[in-house]
Design a protein around this motif. Structure first.
Motif, PDB file in Angstrom:
ATOM      1  N   ALA A   9     101.126  38.091 -26.467  1.00  0.00           N
ATOM      2  CA  ALA A   9     102.574  37.816 -26.701  1.00  0.00           C
ATOM      3  C   ALA A   9     102.563  36.703 -27.907  1.00  0.00           C
ATOM      4  N   VAL A  10     101.482  35.629 -27.760  1.00  0.00           N
ATOM      5  CA  VAL A  10     101.479  34.699 -28.663  1.00  0.00           C
ATOM      6  C   VAL A  10     100.994  35.209 -29.872  1.00  0.00           C
ATOM      7  N   LEU A  11      99.999  36.297 -29.805  1.00  0.00           N
ATOM      8  CA  LEU A  11      99.448  36.766 -31.284  1.00  0.00           C
ATOM      9  C   LEU A  11     100.445  37.574 -31.817  1.00  0.00           C
ATOM     10  N   GLY A  12     101.506  38.149 -31.078  1.00  0.00           N
ATOM     11  CA  GLY A  12     102.398  39.048 -31.630  1.00  0.00           C
ATOM     12  C   GLY A  12     103.648  38.299 -32.007  1.00  0.00           C
ATOM     13  N   LYS A  13     103.626  36.853 -31.926  1.00  0.00           N
ATOM     14  CA  LYS A  13     104.595  35.942 -32.262  1.00  0.00           C
ATOM     15  C   LYS A  13     105.863  36.368 -31.358  1.00  0.00           C
ATOM     16  N   GLN A  14     105.739  36.927 -30.200  1.00  0.00           N
ATOM     17  CA  GLN A  14     106.940  37.037 -29.118  1.00  0.00           C
ATOM     18  C   GLN A  14     107.540  35.870 -28.749  1.00  0.00           C
ATOM     19  N   VAL A  15     106.516  34.953 -28.585  1.00  0.00           N
ATOM     20  CA  VAL A  15     106.804  33.508 -28.123  1.00  0.00           C
ATOM     21  C   VAL A  15     106.249  32.514 -29.057  1.00  0.00           C
ATOM     22  N   ASP A  16     106.714  31.396 -28.941  1.00  0.00           N
ATOM     23  CA  ASP A  16     106.388  30.160 -29.850  1.00  0.00           C
ATOM     24  C   ASP A  16     105.159  29.629 -29.434  1.00  0.00           C
ATOM     25  N   ILE A  17     104.721  29.707 -28.161  1.00  0.00           N
ATOM     26  CA  ILE A  17     103.465  29.091 -27.789  1.00  0.00           C
ATOM     27  C   ILE A  17     103.107  29.732 -26.380  1.00  0.00           C
ATOM     28  N   GLY A  18     101.901  29.385 -25.948  1.00  0.00           N
ATOM     29  CA  GLY A  18     101.343  29.642 -24.769  1.00  0.00           C
ATOM     30  C   GLY A  18     100.453  29.311 -24.153  1.00  0.00           C
ATOM     31  N   ALA A  19      99.813  29.482 -23.106  1.00  0.00           N
ATOM     32  CA  ALA A  19      98.754  28.741 -22.149  1.00  0.00           C
ATOM     33  C   ALA A  19      97.820  29.911 -21.486  1.00  0.00           C
ATOM     34  N   SER A  20      96.695  29.662 -21.563  1.00  0.00           N
ATOM     35  CA  SER A  20      95.699  30.531 -20.813  1.00  0.00           C
ATOM     36  C   SER A  20      94.509  29.869 -20.579  1.00  0.00           C
ATOM     37  N   GLN A  21      93.438  30.441 -19.646  1.00  0.00           N
ATOM     38  CA  GLN A  21      92.304  29.979 -19.355  1.00  0.00           C
ATOM     39  C   GLN A  21      91.481  30.339 -20.704  1.00  0.00           C
ATOM     40  N   PRO A  22      90.573  29.508 -21.127  1.00  0.00           N
ATOM     41  CA  PRO A  22      89.790  29.535 -22.415  1.00  0.00           C
ATOM     42  C   PRO A  22      89.429  31.012 -22.485  1.00  0.00           C
ATOM     43  N   ALA A  23      88.684  31.717 -21.522  1.00  0.00           N
ATOM     44  CA  ALA A  23      88.211  32.960 -21.809  1.00  0.00           C
ATOM     45  C   ALA A  23      89.033  33.965 -22.093  1.00  0.00           C
ATOM     46  N   GLU A  24      90.447  33.817 -21.667  1.00  0.00           N
ATOM     47  CA  GLU A  24      91.303  34.698 -21.976  1.00  0.00           C
ATOM     48  C   GLU A  24      91.727  34.887 -23.598  1.00  0.00           C
ATOM     49  N   SER A  25      91.428  33.719 -24.046  1.00  0.00           N
ATOM     50  CA  SER A  25      92.155  33.656 -25.517  1.00  0.00           C
ATOM     51  C   SER A  25      90.995  33.307 -26.523  1.00  0.00           C
ATOM     52  N   MET A  26      89.644  33.102 -26.109  1.00  0.00           N
ATOM     53  CA  MET A  26      88.605  32.595 -26.973  1.00  0.00           C
ATOM     54  C   MET A  26      88.257  33.597 -28.246  1.00  0.00           C
ATOM     55  N   ARG A  27      88.187  34.740 -27.960  1.00  0.00           N
ATOM     56  CA  ARG A  27      87.888  35.812 -29.117  1.00  0.00           C
ATOM     57  C   ARG A  27      89.233  35.528 -30.284  1.00  0.00           C
ATOM     58  N   LEU A  28      90.288  35.447 -29.806  1.00  0.00           N
ATOM     59  CA  LEU A  28      91.298  35.379 -30.765  1.00  0.00           C
ATOM     60  C   LEU A  28      91.140  34.103 -31.511  1.00  0.00           C
ATOM     61  N   VAL A  29      90.549  33.093 -30.974  1.00  0.00           N
ATOM     62  CA  VAL A  29      90.540  31.648 -31.423  1.00  0.00           C
ATOM     63  C   VAL A  29      89.377  31.689 -32.398  1.00  0.00           C
ATOM     64  N   GLN A  30      88.429  32.165 -32.016  1.00  0.00           N
ATOM     65  CA  GLN A  30      87.025  32.272 -32.643  1.00  0.00           C
ATOM     66  C   GLN A  30      87.198  33.286 -33.896  1.00  0.00           C
ATOM     67  N   SER A  31      88.155  34.106 -33.982  1.00  0.00           N
ATOM     68  CA  SER A  31      88.389  34.992 -35.090  1.00  0.00           C
ATOM     69  C   SER A  31      89.460  34.311 -36.042  1.00  0.00           C
ATOM     70  N   GLY A  32      90.078  33.277 -35.573  1.00  0.00           N
ATOM     71  CA  GLY A  32      91.095  32.559 -36.481  1.00  0.00           C
ATOM     72  C   GLY A  32      92.605  32.871 -36.331  1.00  0.00           C
ATOM     73  N   GLU A  33      92.670  33.791 -35.413  1.00  0.00           N
ATOM     74  CA  GLU A  33      94.243  34.125 -35.289  1.00  0.00           C
ATOM     75  C   GLU A  33      95.040  33.159 -34.461  1.00  0.00           C
TER      76      GLU A  33
END
Length: 341
Positions: free
Chosen positions: A212-236
């Motif tokens: 949902a954060v990736l799709g800009k459905q919400v302004d911000i979000g939270a997760s455990q690092p492993a849940e979002s790390m690949r998208l962070v590593q890719s720069g998205e």
């Protein structure tokens, strides 16, 4: 709790060996520990067969993968394999209740998360809960932090950018993995402490919330690092900060809410526990085996790749943390009038 971003590199169908480390002769006074000299009931010759580890989540999540990674290393020190059994349901209550009701012989133990005892009872309406007193904690193993995450195009580049919303009158939306989770509570308490006008948007797990954060459905979000790390590593996506007491050894560049002046610490600890009357000999054997298993290079590599911190402490320290977390959370829940949903 399925973390599709986790890096494992292991065979998820493999049978596992199990054990535990660090002293815990006395946990929760009055729990009625049973002792035995028998061989197949947790006594002197324990274990004589495979030990069953109940993972209270579906396969593929962080709890499951941590267990399976450790299992490869623990078989030798334990002397027998550990069979992983996934019992998903009711935010870990189903599998954990099975452990609490099991025969106290050391052949069935569980791997529950701290949130089952700290957040679920306070924030989930009609929650299926498990009292910690129904278990004997054997050893702590890991702790995962909660990170604040934003889209790369978001105006929020740092944690300070979010805090700057205070008094601006702007209303933001934040995504989370569900009421009763660390991602929900950490954000809800943070925005209220910071005086930020924010509305929560629940999703069916950490993965959908990150999407949902990736799709800009919400302004911000939270997760455990492993849940979002690949998208962070890719720069998205971008990590902004986390809710730990101190900066995480695995994420030293990220500031904490605490260092920004907010008394808020929310994380997810995981530990091994058995029925409350599990024999002392079985507990000691499991502890010793886990002490050896956590030294395995492949386990260390797994933790580092997935930004998971070590929490290898005695069962009494785990119990103390859970009680302390419950009390701290309760203060904030009462202060802000948060009601179970």
């Amino acid at each position: 709790m399925t973390n599709s971003g986790l890096t494992d590199g292991i065979d998820r169908r493999a049978a596992l060996g199990l054990g535990t480390g660090l002293g815990l002769a006395a946990f929760l006074a009055g729990c009625g520990v049973r002792t035995s000299n028998g061989g197949d009931d947790g006594g002197a010759d324990y274990p004589q067969r495979a030990v069953e580890l109940i993972v209270p989540f579906a396969p593929g999540g962080s709890t499951d993968l941590i267990a399976r990674t450790l299992g490869k290393a623990i078989e030798k020190p334990l002397g027998h394999s550990m069979v992983i059994v996934n019992r998903d349901g009711a935010a870990a209550a189903v599998g954990t209740k099975e452990v609490a009701a099991a025969t106290a012989d050391g052949y069935k133990v569980g791997f529950p998360p701290s949130s089952l005892f700290t957040l679920t009872p306070q924030l989930v309406k009609n929650a299926d809960t498990v009292p910690l007193d129904d278990l004997r904690v054997v050893i702590g193993l890991t702790v995962e932090n909660i990170v604040l995450v934003a889209h790369r195009d978001s105006p929020f580049k740092t944690l300070d950018d979010v805090i700057a919303l205070r008094g601006s009158g702007r209303r933001i939306t934040y995504g989370h993995s569900g009421v009763g989770t660390g991602a929900y509570f950490a954000q809800t308490a943070f925005y209220k402490l910071a005086g930020i006008n924010a509305a929560d948007v629940p999703f069916g797990g950490g993965g959908p919330a990150v999407t949902a954060v990736l799709g800009k459905q919400v302004d911000i979000g939270a997760s455990q690092p492993a849940e979002s790390m690949r998208l962070v590593q890719s720069g998205e996506l971008r990590w902004l900060g986390l809710f730990s007491q101190q900066r995480s050894p695995s994420l030293p560049e990220l500031p904490t809410a605490t260092e920004k002046g907010f008394d808020l610490v929310v994380d997810q600890a995981r530990f091994i526990a058995g029925p409350k009357s599990i024999p002392d000999r079985a507990v000691t054997t499991l502890q010793e085996a886990f002490r050896e298993a956590v030294k395995a290079p492949e386990y260390d590599e797994f933790l580092k790749k997935n930004y998971i911190d070590r929490f290898e402490v005695a069962g009494t320290e785990v119990a103390s943390k859970i009680k302390g977390d419950f009390d701290r959370y309760q203060v904030l829940i009462d202060r802000f009038g948060l009601q179970p949903k």
